[in-house]
Design a protein around this motif. Structure first.
Motif, PDB file in Angstrom:
ATOM      1  N   VAL A 100     -28.051  24.399 -34.490  1.00 21.22           N
ATOM      2  CA  VAL A 100     -27.481  23.320 -33.662  1.00 21.22           C
ATOM      3  C   VAL A 100     -27.926  23.410 -32.201  1.00 21.22           C
ATOM      4  CG1 VAL A 100     -25.346  22.295 -32.805  1.00 21.22           C
ATOM      5  CG2 VAL A 100     -25.522  22.970 -35.204  1.00 21.22           C
ATOM      6  N   PRO A 101     -27.846  24.585 -31.549  1.00 21.00           N
ATOM      7  CA  PRO A 101     -28.311  24.663 -30.155  1.00 21.00           C
ATOM      8  C   PRO A 101     -29.780  24.320 -29.975  1.00 21.00           C
ATOM      9  CG  PRO A 101     -26.957  26.572 -30.698  1.00 21.00           C
ATOM     10  CD  PRO A 101     -27.207  25.844 -31.982  1.00 21.00           C
ATOM     11  N   ALA A 102     -30.575  24.496 -31.033  1.00 20.75           N
ATOM     12  CA  ALA A 102     -32.004  24.201 -30.922  1.00 20.75           C
ATOM     13  C   ALA A 102     -32.259  22.728 -30.611  1.00 20.75           C
ATOM     14  CB  ALA A 102     -32.718  24.584 -32.225  1.00 20.75           C
ATOM     15  N   TRP A 103     -31.332  21.861 -31.033  1.00 15.09           N
ATOM     16  CA  TRP A 103     -31.534  20.419 -30.835  1.00 15.09           C
ATOM     17  C   TRP A 103     -31.456  20.008 -29.365  1.00 15.09           C
ATOM     18  CZ3 TRP A 103     -28.861  16.072 -29.169  1.00 15.09           C
ATOM     19  CH2 TRP A 103     -29.387  14.844 -29.572  1.00 15.09           C
ATOM     20  N   PRO A 104     -30.349  20.280 -28.667  1.00 14.29           N
ATOM     21  CA  PRO A 104     -30.324  19.860 -27.252  1.00 14.29           C
ATOM     22  C   PRO A 104     -31.345  20.599 -26.408  1.00 14.29           C
ATOM     23  CG  PRO A 104     -28.403  21.202 -27.784  1.00 14.29           C
ATOM     24  CD  PRO A 104     -29.064  20.873 -29.069  1.00 14.29           C
ATOM     25  N   ILE A 105     -31.608  21.874 -26.740  1.00 16.41           N
ATOM     26  CA  ILE A 105     -32.620  22.620 -25.992  1.00 16.41           C
ATOM     27  C   ILE A 105     -33.974  21.945 -26.150  1.00 16.41           C
ATOM     28  CG2 ILE A 105     -33.921  24.792 -25.889  1.00 16.41           C
ATOM     29  CD1 ILE A 105     -31.335  26.235 -26.670  1.00 16.41           C
ATOM     30  N   GLY A 106     -34.300  21.558 -27.384  1.00 14.22           N
ATOM     31  CA  GLY A 106     -35.575  20.906 -27.631  1.00 14.22           C
ATOM     32  C   GLY A 106     -35.702  19.573 -26.918  1.00 14.22           C
ATOM     33  N   ILE A 107     -34.648  18.766 -26.944  1.00 12.11           N
ATOM     34  CA  ILE A 107     -34.687  17.444 -26.306  1.00 12.11           C
ATOM     35  C   ILE A 107     -34.873  17.564 -24.797  1.00 12.11           C
ATOM     36  CG2 ILE A 107     -33.346  15.365 -25.778  1.00 12.11           C
ATOM     37  CD1 ILE A 107     -34.423  15.422 -28.604  1.00 12.11           C
ATOM     38  N   VAL A 108     -34.082  18.427 -24.181  1.00 14.34           N
ATOM     39  CA  VAL A 108     -34.155  18.584 -22.725  1.00 14.34           C
ATOM     40  C   VAL A 108     -35.506  19.153 -22.296  1.00 14.34           C
ATOM     41  CG1 VAL A 108     -33.199  19.837 -20.753  1.00 14.34           C
ATOM     42  CG2 VAL A 108     -31.662  18.812 -22.441  1.00 14.34           C
ATOM     43  N   LEU A 109     -35.994  20.155 -23.044  1.00  6.56           N
ATOM     44  CA  LEU A 109     -37.250  20.802 -22.670  1.00  6.56           C
ATOM     45  C   LEU A 109     -38.458  19.904 -22.890  1.00  6.56           C
ATOM     46  CD1 LEU A 109     -36.872  24.505 -23.853  1.00  6.56           C
ATOM     47  CD2 LEU A 109     -36.675  23.569 -21.553  1.00  6.56           C
ATOM     48  N   ILE A 110     -38.460  19.146 -23.974  1.00  8.48           N
ATOM     49  CA  ILE A 110     -39.641  18.316 -24.224  1.00  8.48           C
ATOM     50  C   ILE A 110     -39.759  17.210 -23.172  1.00  8.48           C
ATOM     51  CG2 ILE A 110     -38.596  16.600 -25.793  1.00  8.48           C
ATOM     52  CD1 ILE A 110     -41.185  16.886 -27.466  1.00  8.48           C
ATOM     53  N   ALA A 111     -38.630  16.664 -22.744  1.00 10.31           N
ATOM     54  CA  ALA A 111     -38.662  15.654 -21.678  1.00 10.31           C
ATOM     55  C   ALA A 111     -39.157  16.277 -20.375  1.00 10.31           C
ATOM     56  CB  ALA A 111     -37.274  15.049 -21.491  1.00 10.31           C
ATOM     57  N   LEU A 112     -38.706  17.495 -20.080  1.00  3.86           N
ATOM     58  CA  LEU A 112     -39.142  18.182 -18.867  1.00  3.86           C
ATOM     59  C   LEU A 112     -40.638  18.471 -18.926  1.00  3.86           C
ATOM     60  CD1 LEU A 112     -38.428  19.576 -16.192  1.00  3.86           C
ATOM     61  CD2 LEU A 112     -37.907  21.646 -17.506  1.00  3.86           C
ATOM     62  N   GLY A 113     -41.111  18.906 -20.084  1.00  2.00           N
ATOM     63  CA  GLY A 113     -42.535  19.190 -20.229  1.00  2.00           C
ATOM     64  C   GLY A 113     -43.389  17.960 -19.997  1.00  2.00           C
ATOM     65  N   VAL A 114     -42.953  16.820 -20.520  1.00  2.00           N
ATOM     66  CA  VAL A 114     -43.694  15.572 -20.328  1.00  2.00           C
ATOM     67  C   VAL A 114     -43.755  15.200 -18.852  1.00  2.00           C
ATOM     68  CG1 VAL A 114     -43.645  13.080 -20.763  1.00  2.00           C
ATOM     69  CG2 VAL A 114     -43.235  14.681 -22.637  1.00  2.00           C
ATOM     70  N   VAL A 115     -42.665  15.417 -18.139  1.00  7.15           N
ATOM     71  CA  VAL A 115     -42.638  15.111 -16.702  1.00  7.15           C
ATOM     72  C   VAL A 115     -43.658  15.961 -15.949  1.00  7.15           C
ATOM     73  CG1 VAL A 115     -41.259  15.286 -14.599  1.00  7.15           C
ATOM     74  CG2 VAL A 115     -40.267  14.281 -16.653  1.00  7.15           C
ATOM     75  N   PHE A 139     -34.276   7.759 -34.626  1.00  3.51           N
ATOM     76  CA  PHE A 139     -34.513   6.763 -33.574  1.00  3.51           C
ATOM     77  C   PHE A 139     -33.484   6.930 -32.461  1.00  3.51           C
ATOM     78  CE2 PHE A 139     -33.667   2.524 -31.736  1.00  3.51           C
ATOM     79  CZ  PHE A 139     -34.896   2.347 -31.111  1.00  3.51           C
ATOM     80  N   GLY A 140     -32.235   7.226 -32.839  1.00  2.00           N
ATOM     81  CA  GLY A 140     -31.206   7.487 -31.833  1.00  2.00           C
ATOM     82  C   GLY A 140     -31.572   8.676 -30.965  1.00  2.00           C
ATOM     83  N   THR A 141     -32.132   9.709 -31.588  1.00  4.48           N
ATOM     84  CA  THR A 141     -32.600  10.874 -30.836  1.00  4.48           C
ATOM     85  C   THR A 141     -33.708  10.479 -29.867  1.00  4.48           C
ATOM     86  OG1 THR A 141     -32.039  12.404 -32.622  1.00  4.48           O
ATOM     87  CG2 THR A 141     -33.686  13.144 -31.033  1.00  4.48           C
ATOM     88  N   SER A 142     -34.587   9.580 -30.306  1.00  8.03           N
ATOM     89  CA  SER A 142     -35.673   9.116 -29.450  1.00  8.03           C
ATOM     90  C   SER A 142     -35.140   8.369 -28.229  1.00  8.03           C
ATOM     91  CB  SER A 142     -36.613   8.202 -30.245  1.00  8.03           C
ATOM     92  OG  SER A 142     -37.166   8.877 -31.351  1.00  8.03           O
ATOM     93  N   VAL A 143     -34.061   7.614 -28.429  1.00  5.18           N
ATOM     94  CA  VAL A 143     -33.447   6.907 -27.302  1.00  5.18           C
ATOM     95  C   VAL A 143     -32.859   7.914 -26.310  1.00  5.18           C
ATOM     96  CG1 VAL A 143     -31.615   5.320 -26.602  1.00  5.18           C
ATOM     97  CG2 VAL A 143     -32.968   4.837 -28.661  1.00  5.18           C
ATOM     98  N   ILE A 144     -32.175   8.928 -26.843  1.00  7.93           N
ATOM     99  CA  ILE A 144     -31.611   9.968 -25.969  1.00  7.93           C
ATOM    100  C   ILE A 144     -32.715  10.661 -25.190  1.00  7.93           C
ATOM    101  CG2 ILE A 144     -30.405  12.185 -25.942  1.00  7.93           C
ATOM    102  CD1 ILE A 144     -28.821  11.202 -28.375  1.00  7.93           C
ATOM    103  N   TYR A 145     -33.812  10.982 -25.890  1.00 10.83           N
ATOM    104  CA  TYR A 145     -34.957  11.618 -25.225  1.00 10.83           C
ATOM    105  C   TYR A 145     -35.501  10.716 -24.117  1.00 10.83           C
ATOM    106  CZ  TYR A 145     -40.001  12.052 -24.580  1.00 10.83           C
ATOM    107  OH  TYR A 145     -41.261  12.080 -24.034  1.00 10.83           O
ATOM    108  N   GLY A 146     -35.623   9.416 -24.381  1.00 15.99           N
ATOM    109  CA  GLY A 146     -36.135   8.499 -23.376  1.00 15.99           C
ATOM    110  C   GLY A 146     -35.252   8.461 -22.131  1.00 15.99           C
ATOM    111  N   VAL A 147     -33.949   8.502 -22.338  1.00  9.57           N
ATOM    112  CA  VAL A 147     -33.014   8.505 -21.213  1.00  9.57           C
ATOM    113  C   VAL A 147     -33.146   9.800 -20.412  1.00  9.57           C
ATOM    114  CG1 VAL A 147     -30.571   8.530 -20.564  1.00  9.57           C
ATOM    115  CG2 VAL A 147     -31.377   6.949 -22.338  1.00  9.57           C
TER     116      VAL A 147
END
Length: 216
Positions: free
Chosen positions: A9-24, A86-94
Motif C-alpha cells: 500500500v505505501p508503494a502507491w503514494p510513494i510512486g505517484i509523488v516520486l514519478i511526478a517529481l521526476g518528470v518535473v 485512469f483515476g490514478t492518472s488524474v491524481i498524478y496529473g494534479v
C-alpha cells in the motif's frame, strides 16, 4: 536481512509523488522530457498556446485515457478496475502540476544545474515506476498498459517496457514535427531516458525486493 513488511500500500503514494517529481526535474533540465511523457508534453505545448488552462498534468491524464482505450482493444478485454487506473492518472496529473507550481516551469539556466536536474529526474522516475510495478493498487495507465499487454501475450515486462518507451518516442517525434516542424520538448535526454529507463527500473526493482515485502 529482514524485509519491511506490508509495503504494498505505501508503494502507491510513494510512486505517484516520486514519478511526478521526476518528470518535473527532467522537464526543467531542458534536455528533453522522457519518452513516456513526451507525447503528452508535445501536445501540451501546442494546445496551451490556445488554451492556457491546458497544463502538462491535464495533457497527461487525457492522453492516458486514450491509451486506456487502445489497451483494451489490444488485449481484447475490459475490466472495470481499469477505470481506477485512469483515476490514478488524474491524481498524478494534479500532483505533477502542484510540483510545477512549487519549482516553477522555467528551465534551469546553468549547465551544471541542468545536468543534476536531469540525472535526478531520471533516477527518481525509474525508482517511482519500480514502486508502482509492485503495488496492487491501481497504477497509472502507462504502467498498466505495459503490465497488461506483457501478461496477455506472455512477454518479458522489462523488454516490453523498452519497446513501449521507444514507441512513445517515435510518436512524440511525429507529433512535434506535425505541430511545429521542430523537436521542441524532445532532445538528447529523451533518447537517453528511452534507453536507460527499463534497465534502471529493473535495477531499482531488485533493490526494493531485497528491502521491502510487497506480497501483502
Amino acid at each position: 536481512m529482514k524485509k519491511v513488511p506490508k509495503f504494498n500500500v505505501p508503494a502507491w503514494p510513494i510512486g505517484i509523488v516520486l514519478i511526478a517529481l521526476g518528470v518535473v526535474f527532467i522537464t526543467k533540465s531542458a534536455f528533453g522530457v522522457s519518452s513516456v511523457v513526451a507525447p503528452a508534453y508535445v501536445i501540451h505545448l501546442k494546445v496551451s498556446q490556445y488554451l492556457p488552462w491546458y497544463t502538462f498534468g491535464t495533457s497527461e491524464y487525457i492522453l492516458q485515457g486514450f491509451l486506456l482505450m487502445v489497451m483494451c482493444v489490444v488485449i481484447r478485454r475490459f475490466r472495470w478496475r481499469y477505470l481506477l487506473s485512469f483515476g490514478t492518472s488524474v491524481i498524478y496529473g494534479v500532483v505533477l502540476d502542484l510540483w510545477f507550481r512549487l519549482f516553477g516551469t522555467e528551465a534551469y539556466a546553468s549547465m551544471p544545474a541542468r545536468c543534476v536536474s536531469f540525472a535526478a529526474g531520471a533516477l527518481i522516475s525509474s525508482l517511482a515506476i519500480a514502486f508502482l510495478f509492485r503495488t496492487r493498487l491501481p497504477q497509472q495507465v502507462y504502467e498498466l498498459f505495459v503490465k497488461e499487454v506483457s501478461q496477455r501475450y506472455k512477454l518479458k515486462m522489462n523488454k516490453f517496457k523498452l519497446v513501449y518507451d521507444l514507441s512513445s518516442l517515435a510518436v512524440a517525434v511525429a507529433l512535434a514535427l506535425i505541430f511545429s516542424r521542430s523537436l521542441n520538448g524532445i532532445g538528447a535526454g529523451t533518447i537517453i531516458c528511452a534507453v536507460v529507463n527499463a534497465p534502471l527500473i529493473a535495477m531499482f526493482g531488485k533493490a526494493l525486493d531485497k528491502v521491502f515485502d510487497f506480497s501483502q
